[in-house]
Scaffold this active site. Structure first.
Site, PDB file in Angstrom:
ATOM      1  CE1 TYR A 107     -10.825  38.308 -40.567  1.00 23.36           C
ATOM      2  CE2 TYR A 107     -10.100  36.029 -40.730  1.00 23.36           C
ATOM      3  CZ  TYR A 107     -11.117  36.969 -40.690  1.00 23.36           C
ATOM      4  OH  TYR A 107     -12.431  36.566 -40.764  1.00 23.36           O
ATOM      5  CG  ASP A 150     -11.274  42.362 -40.781  1.00 30.06           C
ATOM      6  OD1 ASP A 150     -11.666  43.141 -39.887  1.00 30.06           O
ATOM      7  OD2 ASP A 150     -11.980  41.443 -41.241  1.00 30.06           O
ATOM      8  CG  HIS A 253     -14.122  43.728 -45.031  1.00 29.81           C
ATOM      9  ND1 HIS A 253     -13.753  44.255 -43.811  1.00 29.81           N
ATOM     10  CD2 HIS A 253     -14.678  42.517 -44.756  1.00 29.81           C
ATOM     11  CE1 HIS A 253     -14.064  43.410 -42.847  1.00 29.81           C
ATOM     12  NE2 HIS A 253     -14.632  42.347 -43.394  1.00 29.81           N
TER      13      HIS A 253
END
Length: 262
Positions: A107, A150, A253
């Protein structure tokens, strides 16, 4: 051995446990990598996941922010987690499958609103994080590895709804793209999603600010699946589960999938 992997920024695994369970029940990936879990590891709601066959997990967590977890039907062992840029954040965890494949779940920091590290500390942290990832991959070249997560950067012109309008918007600025490409190249990674879907607009994130996100379709491809060159040819069937963005109380998302025959 063939396995399907999915990556999803869930924006609170406890708040959105129902849609995680929906995804696991309906799509049944063998491995699900979650980001922005916003939970200490011991507070992640495992009972429902276990009931669906996801009895293995490696994770790094913290209260209210960040957090990464790998849920798996397949046996997986903890292969570490790095705190790049020394932010003290739970942004990386790695797990190793029995077939020798290492899965890195990241992330990457979002980077705030202004693409200028002189006035925005968060943007500098993002660039520093990517730089340390790059240097780590240079020093220790990954093999038989999958990197997902991500990454908070949409690198290609067709990864955003309007390339020219977003050139000065955090997540698509040239300096971010350059940092991401250097990180990818340092690790010898292939963009699996674009290997499978080489042309056309493709998004995995749509802002909560757009009431009719699906109609406006002002998306960005911030979520990625990469594979090292020694296994990239074994990947196929990439897709973005766009419909998940419209589920009840959704993340902003959508999950991204790929299958590996290894």
């Amino acid at each position: 051995m063939s396995f399907t992997l999915a990556t999803w920024n869930i924006n609170s695994v406890r708040l959105r446990e129902p849609i995680v369970l929906k995804l696991l029940a309906e799509e049944a990936p063998d491995v699900l990598c979650l980001q922005e879990c916003k939970s200490p590891v011991d507070k992640i709601p495992l009972e429902g996941f276990h009931a669906l066959g996801y009895t293995h997990m490696v994770a790094r967590g913290q209260k209210g922010y960040n957090g990464v977890a790998i849920l798996s039907k397949l046996p997986i062992v903890d292969a570490g987690g790095e705190d790049y840029a020394a932010l003290g954040h739970a942004r990386h965890v790695a797990g190793k499958l029995e077939n020798g494949v290492t899965i890195h779940n990241f992330y990457v920091p979002a980077g705030g609103d202004k693409p200028d590290r002189e006035i925005n500390e968060k943007f500098g942290q993002k660039l520093d994080y990517l730089t340390e990832m790059r240097d780590a991959f240079h020093a220790n070249k990954p093999e038989k590895s999958i990197l997902v997560g991500d990454l908070n950067i949409a690198p290609r012109e067709d990864d955003v709804w309007d390339h020219k309008k977003l050139l000065k918007i955090v997540s698509h600025t040239p300096i971010e793209v350059e940092h991401l490409v250097q990180t990818q190249e340092a690790g010898g990674f292939i963009d699996i999603t674009r290997q499978d879907i080489p042309e056309g607009l493709l998004y995995s994130w749509w802002s909560y600010r757009a009431k009719e996100w699906d109609v406006a379709d002002k998306g960005r491809r911030l979520d990625h699946i990469w594979g090292t060159s020694d296994i990239s040819n074994a990947a196929h069937s990439s897709r973005v589960l766009r419909t998940a963005r419209g589920w009840e109380k959704p993340s902003d998302h959508a999950p991204v999938f790929a299958t590996f025959d290894l």
